[in-house]
Design a protein around this motif. Structure first.
Motif, short mmCIF file in Angstrom:
data_model
loop_
_atom_site.label_atom_id
_atom_site.label_comp_id
_atom_site.label_asym_id
_atom_site.label_seq_id
_atom_site.Cartn_x
_atom_site.Cartn_y
_atom_site.Cartn_z
N LEU A 47 10.50 -8.98 5.68
CA LEU A 47 10.21 -7.88 4.99
C LEU A 47 9.02 -6.85 5.56
O LEU A 47 9.26 -5.78 5.59
CB LEU A 47 9.57 -8.19 3.78
N CYS A 48 8.22 -7.63 6.09
CA CYS A 48 7.16 -6.79 7.04
C CYS A 48 7.76 -5.92 8.19
O CYS A 48 7.23 -5.03 8.31
CB CYS A 48 6.06 -7.68 7.65
N LEU A 49 8.66 -6.57 8.76
CA LEU A 49 9.25 -5.94 10.02
C LEU A 49 10.25 -4.88 9.59
O LEU A 49 10.30 -3.86 10.39
CB LEU A 49 10.06 -7.00 10.80
N VAL A 50 11.05 -4.91 8.48
CA VAL A 50 11.94 -3.65 8.07
C VAL A 50 11.22 -2.95 7.30
O VAL A 50 11.92 -1.93 7.05
CB VAL A 50 13.14 -4.44 7.30
N HIS A 51 10.15 -3.15 6.68
CA HIS A 51 9.84 -2.19 5.49
C HIS A 51 9.65 -0.59 5.82
O HIS A 51 9.84 0.07 5.16
CB HIS A 51 8.42 -2.71 4.77
N ASP A 52 9.32 -0.26 7.06
CA ASP A 52 9.02 1.11 7.52
C ASP A 52 10.34 1.47 8.52
O ASP A 52 9.98 2.61 9.00
CB ASP A 52 7.78 1.26 8.17
N LEU A 53 11.17 0.82 8.77
CA LEU A 53 12.24 1.23 9.80
C LEU A 53 12.89 2.56 9.29
O LEU A 53 13.22 3.43 10.32
CB LEU A 53 13.41 0.12 9.80
N GLY A 54 13.08 2.85 8.01
CA GLY A 54 13.48 4.36 7.71
C GLY A 54 12.59 5.61 8.27
O GLY A 54 12.99 6.61 8.55
N GLU A 55 11.35 5.21 8.31
CA GLU A 55 10.60 6.17 9.13
C GLU A 55 10.74 6.52 10.61
O GLU A 55 10.47 7.67 10.98
CB GLU A 55 9.04 5.75 9.01
N ALA A 56 11.76 5.91 11.07
CA ALA A 56 12.33 6.05 12.42
C ALA A 56 12.76 7.49 12.46
O ALA A 56 12.99 7.97 13.80
CB ALA A 56 13.05 4.98 13.04
N ILE A 57 13.37 8.01 11.58
CA ILE A 57 14.11 8.95 11.44
C ILE A 57 13.46 10.11 10.85
O ILE A 57 13.29 11.20 11.88
CB ILE A 57 15.53 8.83 10.63
N SER A 58 12.93 10.11 9.91
CA SER A 58 12.06 11.19 9.22
C SER A 58 10.48 11.14 9.46
O SER A 58 10.03 12.28 8.97
CB SER A 58 12.48 11.44 7.82
N GLY A 59 10.20 10.09 10.10
CA GLY A 59 8.84 10.30 10.08
C GLY A 59 8.02 9.47 9.10
O GLY A 59 8.50 9.21 8.02
N ASP A 60 6.79 9.53 9.25
CA ASP A 60 5.64 8.81 8.25
C ASP A 60 5.14 10.02 7.45
O ASP A 60 4.95 10.88 7.86
CB ASP A 60 4.67 8.12 9.11
N VAL A 61 4.94 9.54 6.18
CA VAL A 61 3.89 10.29 5.40
C VAL A 61 2.61 9.84 5.00
O VAL A 61 2.64 8.49 4.90
CB VAL A 61 4.52 10.50 4.02
N PRO A 62 1.64 10.46 5.92
CA PRO A 62 0.38 9.91 5.62
C PRO A 62 0.01 9.11 4.37
O PRO A 62 0.25 10.14 3.47
CB PRO A 62 -0.85 10.99 6.17
N GLU A 109 7.25 -12.58 -2.13
CA GLU A 109 7.22 -12.17 -0.89
C GLU A 109 7.10 -10.82 -0.65
O GLU A 109 6.24 -10.32 -0.08
CB GLU A 109 8.46 -12.65 -0.11
N ALA A 110 7.92 -9.88 -1.41
CA ALA A 110 7.56 -8.49 -1.53
C ALA A 110 6.43 -7.94 -1.93
O ALA A 110 6.08 -7.24 -1.53
CB ALA A 110 9.14 -7.76 -2.20
N CYS A 111 6.03 -8.64 -3.07
CA CYS A 111 4.54 -8.29 -3.69
C CYS A 111 3.45 -8.38 -2.31
O CYS A 111 2.71 -7.55 -2.26
CB CYS A 111 4.51 -9.02 -4.76
N LEU A 112 3.56 -9.71 -1.94
CA LEU A 112 2.46 -9.91 -0.66
C LEU A 112 2.74 -8.98 0.51
O LEU A 112 1.81 -8.42 1.11
CB LEU A 112 2.70 -11.25 -0.45
N ALA A 113 4.03 -8.70 0.68
CA ALA A 113 4.30 -7.63 1.95
C ALA A 113 3.68 -6.39 1.56
O ALA A 113 2.98 -5.58 2.37
CB ALA A 113 5.73 -7.59 2.06
N LYS A 114 3.80 -5.83 0.35
CA LYS A 114 3.20 -4.77 -0.08
C LYS A 114 1.53 -4.90 -0.06
O LYS A 114 0.98 -3.89 0.34
CB LYS A 114 3.80 -4.21 -1.28
N ALA A 115 1.23 -5.87 -0.31
CA ALA A 115 -0.39 -5.87 -0.41
C ALA A 115 -0.81 -5.91 0.93
O ALA A 115 -1.84 -5.18 1.18
CB ALA A 115 -0.68 -7.15 -1.29
#
Length: 176
Positions: A47-62, A109-115
């Motif tokens: 979960l930690c490794l995939v959570h931000d993969l979508g940002e690879a295309i459109s970037g990160d929103v601070p 697991e998802a709640c902890l990943a977000k925390a």
């Protein structure tokens, strides 16, 4: 992910990449593994490794710029699906299920990943060179609903909040 930059910087002032953020997020899970009894650690790491993969295309929103009106989650889901489009169906389905699990935050697991995601961001803000007060003030209220999820993440949050308050006090003394 290596080329997708975040608003936070490293100690030297270099912009942090989303890959660096995700790596340290996974490392945090490993460091605290013994304090996470009953959790599926391999799943949590995924979960930690995939959570931000979508940002690879459109970037990160601070984080300080994110709003409830932002369609960030839907955009990242769309981008994540695009990234998975060329993968074999079974792998794409597994990765999308992980991403959706993280987004929904309905499992422990998802709640902890977000925390841990929020805590990692706050820690990175503390490692940045002093100067941008917005990040320190932001830290004091950022993601509290997520970091209050467990006694462990609450305890880590208290330590980070203390250091953030110290940093703000130091900056006030320098400016005053």
């Amino acid at each position: 992910m290596k080329d997708t930059l975040r608003s936070g910087t490293t100690r030297s002032g270099r912009p942090e990449s989303t890959a660096e953020h995700s790596w340290r997020l996974a490392l945090m899970v490993l460091v605290f593994e013994k304090d996470l009894p009953g959790l599926d650690i391999p799943r949590l790491l995924k979960l930690c490794l995939v959570h931000d993969l979508g940002e690879a295309i459109s970037g990160d929103v601070p984080a300080p710029s994110q709003t409830a009106e932002d369609d960030r989650e839907e955009r990242e889901r769309r981008d994540f699906r695009s990234l998975c489009a060329t993968l074999p169906q079974d792998i794409a389905s597994e990765l999308l299920a992980l991403w959706n699990e993280y987004a929904a935050a309905e499992t422990a697991e998802a709640c902890l990943a977000k925390a841990f995601d929020k805590l990692e961001t706050m820690l990175q803000h503390l490692l940045m060179p002093e100067g941008d007060v917005i990040f320190y003030e932001f830290n004091l209220h950022y993601g509290r609903d997520r970091t209050d999820w467990s006694p462990l993440t609450r305890q880590i949050r208290e330590i980070i909040d203390g250091r953030t308050s110290e940093r703000l006090g130091t900056m006030d003394r320098k400016l005053g």
